[in-house]
Design an enzyme around this catalytic site. Structure first.
Site, PDB file in Angstrom:
ATOM      1  N   ASP A 351       0.832  -1.192   0.000  1.00 41.61           N
ATOM      2  CA  ASP A 351       0.000   0.000   0.000  1.00 41.61           C
ATOM      3  C   ASP A 351       0.875   1.254   0.000  1.00 41.61           C
ATOM      4  O   ASP A 351       1.860   1.338   0.742  1.00 41.61           O
ATOM      5  CB  ASP A 351      -0.893  -0.026   1.248  1.00 41.61           C
ATOM      6  N   GLU A 388       1.829  -0.430  -5.029  1.00 40.78           N
ATOM      7  CA  GLU A 388       0.883   0.632  -5.368  1.00 40.78           C
ATOM      8  C   GLU A 388       1.764   1.864  -5.563  1.00 40.78           C
ATOM      9  O   GLU A 388       2.248   2.438  -4.573  1.00 40.78           O
ATOM     10  CB  GLU A 388      -0.136   0.856  -4.252  1.00 40.78           C
TER      11      GLU A 388
END
Length: 720
Positions: A351, A388
């Site tokens: 993330d 990401e």
């Protein structure tokens, strides 16, 4: 625990036995006791606080400090013992030092945690002003505790699906089975619920290879969300990077064993497990937030802080872990190895990964300390790594800039596909996204599968909502609609939200089928959002990260299996079967687009007229038809057992406009017939007419359509 537990606790003054090794960190059962080691370099005293079932505390001093690590052996302590740490030292918040012995702290290396936040005010380490005086309110009884766990045997029997064969399926452990009719009620919303045969049969039958779980590292609700009477649902608020989230266990305290059982069940079915991991920030929020663990042990070592002791926020969550700090690099790599080795997972999706590669919060560096440590680690270099490639700042957007071993979420793919099928863009960028996004990835060191293609993910609209809502409807989140993206590239086909109008429903369904066909037939690694294969909706909410605190699991954004669209599920299944049968759609190399040793190129682009596109045509944004001829020879694609796969060649057609006639294109070296093998206009994808057609034939389309043609058996290829 009772709120008075710490006031009645007895401070014993016991001292642990000396132990000369600083590492490993965390609790390690040894003969006759447990060895504790915790990084707290600014402290002049650290105590292990053993807490019994009644909430009574027994404090034991750690005798040794080596490299800033306090360590020692506590006799008689074994698996199941609850504990925390108390750190004594300077309170100098202007320098980032927030050492407060009144706060009992989680072990950052604990493999299991128990309990939740009680009175959140008791976890605040300061009085009023975060740069004022230290709070003397004890947090015991209102904060989670760490638990000693036994040493486990690693799990090494893994599917090892090649990247080019990978199809990712993103799901939430709680929501996925919350209302699954074939999963026993007591297993719904749990690790064991995912391990149920009906769930695995659905995933395997669908054709996915790799399940990506939203965060399962133990998390707690952020202070700001809790203040609104909500709880964190997605899990992007980590409280422990080693412990599985306890709320997903059927039996309290059995979460480690149940997680491993789930992983073993997936592996036995040939499915991989990826974890969505959140190493960019923690649940402690900004400097005015609570002290649960890292902040009270070494805030300057764990967090990015400015010269005045305030958090540098690259994540939008109040704090940012300092990924250039040695203790953060050690913690993240130890955590990843634990999950890959002991817990058996096959890879990780990071993330806000850009925040992990911005030393001291500065410019992005693909060779930053943490990224380098991960890809050079002998265990981690052998797992799937997905970034990401952005954070919460403009400077953090780094799509295509990660290193050679990283796959990346490709949001440009998502936006391009949505715009194209909404009729808002031409063919130029669409061509790049269909063929692996070589314009974003350096072909000299990257490969097409490094583009993780998606049109929906947990963050944003579901596929059903992307064709049913033009704007977000996030009122349930309690943030007055301020949360969630306003850039959704969505349409509603004439009505905002639900409708009974058959024409609108048909248009939405056709739109969805076109986007699914594009996603699952593009070069790269496709990722599906759980439920998109059967029409799951969030009623226009594009940021379903929280739910009211008292909402039970079955009502926390559950997938609606009862009303699942079985026809759409069958459609996805057929698309993935087609992808499996045609290796050119999942090749390991970028298309050349120019002559090769066989004498002709592997890819040629055409317009609606069947004429090869020139520069002017590429720049014409009014075009809504794209045809591509692909040649599948010389791929080098192999099966899992190393057998080279033969491939056919053919034509794919994407038309996002109104009714029109397409002249079926073909290159100059092919003069034979082609056969339609896929038509997105049909609910099952099966074309109505499968008779051979000559290249150059006219082919009518009545609206948005994806067509796939392959060379007929009698079709000759003329070498140029």
């Amino acid at each position: 625990m009772s709120s008075s537990a710490s006031e009645s606790a007895v401070v014993s003054g016991s001292v642990a036995l000396p132990d000369r090794a600083a590492f490993p960190l965390g609790p390690t059962p040894v003969d006759g006791g447990t060895r504790f080691a915790v990084h707290a370099p600014h402290s002049d005293r650290v105590q292990v606080c053993l807490v019994d079932d009644d909430g009574n505390e027994h404090r034991v001093d750690l005798p040794d400090r080596t490299y800033g690590v306090w360590h020692g052996v506590v006799p008689g302590v074994g698996a199941g013992q609850r504990y925390g740490y108390r750190a004594y030292g300077p309170w100098q918040p202007q320098w980032g030092l927030r050492t407060n012995p009144h706060k009992i702290l989680l072990d950052p290396w604990a493999r299991r945690i128990v309990g939740d936040v009680g009175d959140p005010d008791r976890l605040i380490p300061h009085q009023g002003d975060p740069f004022g005086a230290m709070s003397s309110t004890d947090s015991l009884g209102h904060t989670p505790l760490s638990v000693v766990t036994p040493v486990l045997t690693p799990m090494h029997d893994k599917p090892r699906v090649p990247w080019e064969n990978t199809v990712v399926y993103e799901l939430h452990v709680g929501s996925y089975t919350a209302r699954h009719p074939l999963v026993p009620p007591e297993l719904r919303g749990t690790y064991l619920g995912l391990a149920h045969r009906s769930v695995i049969d659905h995933l395997v039958g669908l054709g996915v290879t790799t399940v990506e779980l939203l965060p399962v590292q133990a998390f707690v609700t952020e202070p700001s969300v809790r203040a609104r009477g909500m709880r964190n649902h997605w899990g992007y608020s980590t409280a422990s990077y080693f412990a599985p989230h306890p709320a997903y266990a059927v039996t309290p305290g059995n979460e480690i064993a149940e997680f491993r059982t789930m992983v073993d069940a997936f592996h036995s079915a040939g499915l991989e497990v990826l974890l969505d991991v959140v190493y960019n920030h923690t649940c402690e929020a900004s400097v005015d937030g609570p002290s649960l663990s890292w902040r009270g042990l070494d805030a300057p070592g764990y967090y990015l802080l400015d010269a005045h002791g305030r958090d540098i926020d690259l994540t939008g969550c109040g704090n940012t872990l300092d990924a250039s700090s040695p203790i953060v690099v050690r913690m993240v790599c130890d955590s990843l190895r634990y999950w890959a080795d002991v817990m058996g997972v096959d890879g990780f999706r990071f993330d806000l990964a850009s925040a992990l590669a911005r030393p001291r919060g500065g410019a992005f560096d693909p060779r930053a300390a943490l990224l380098t440590a991960i890809v050079t680690d002998p265990v981690l270099c052998d797992v799937k790594l997905v970034a990401e490639p952005w954070d919460a700042t403009a400077h953090g957007y780094q799509l295509g800039n990660f290193g050679a071993q990283w796959a990346e979420w490709n949001d440009r793919y998502r936006d391009t596909v949505r715009r194209y099928w909404a009729g808002r863009s031409g063919i130029r960028e669409m061509a790049s996204r269909l063929t692996g996004s070589e314009d974003l990835y350096d072909r000299n060191i990257r490969q097409p599968w490094m583009s993780v293609n998606f049109v929906t993910a947990h963050d944003g609209f579901t596929l059903a909502d992307a064709v049913s809502y033009e704007r977000k409807h996030n009122d349930e989140n309690g943030e007055e609609g301020r949360d969630g993206s306003n850039n959704n590239e969505s349409v509603n086909h004439g009505v905002e939200g639900p409708t009974d109008d058959p024409e609108i429903l048909a248009a939405r369904d056709r739109h969805i089928r076109a986007m699914l066909a594009t996603l699952l037939l593009s070069t790269g690694t496709p990722m599906l959002l759980a439920g998109d294969e059967f029409g799951h909706t969030q009623n226009g909410n594009n940021n379903a990260y929280c739910v009211p605190e008292d909402v039970p699991v079955r009502d926390a954004w559950p997938l609606d299996w009862e009303h699942a669209d079985r026809a759409r599920t069958d459609y996805v299944r057929e698309l993935l079967r087609l992808r499996t049968r045609v290796p050119v759609l999942r090749q390991r190399r970028f298309f050349e687009g120019r002559a090769r040793s066989v004498g002709y190129p592997d890819l040629v682009w055409f317009g609606i007229e069947g004429i090869e596109l020139d520069e002017d045509a590429w720049q014409d944004d009014s075009r809504r038809t794209l045809q591509g001829w692909v040649d599948g020879s010389q791929l080098g694609t192999v099966t899992r057992t190393g057998v080279t796969l033969e491939d056919s060649s053919g034509l794919f057609v994407l038309h996002s406009g109104d009714a029109a006639t397409v002249t079926l294109a073909g290159p100059e070296w092919y003069c034979g017939n082609i056969v339609c093998v896929f038509d997105s206009r049909a609910p099952d994808g099966r074309p109505a007419d499968t008779s051979p057609m000559r290249v150059g034939s006219s082919y009518p389309v009545d609206g948005p359509t994806v067509l796939i043609f392959w060379i007929a058996d009698d079709g000759p290829i003329e070498q140029g």
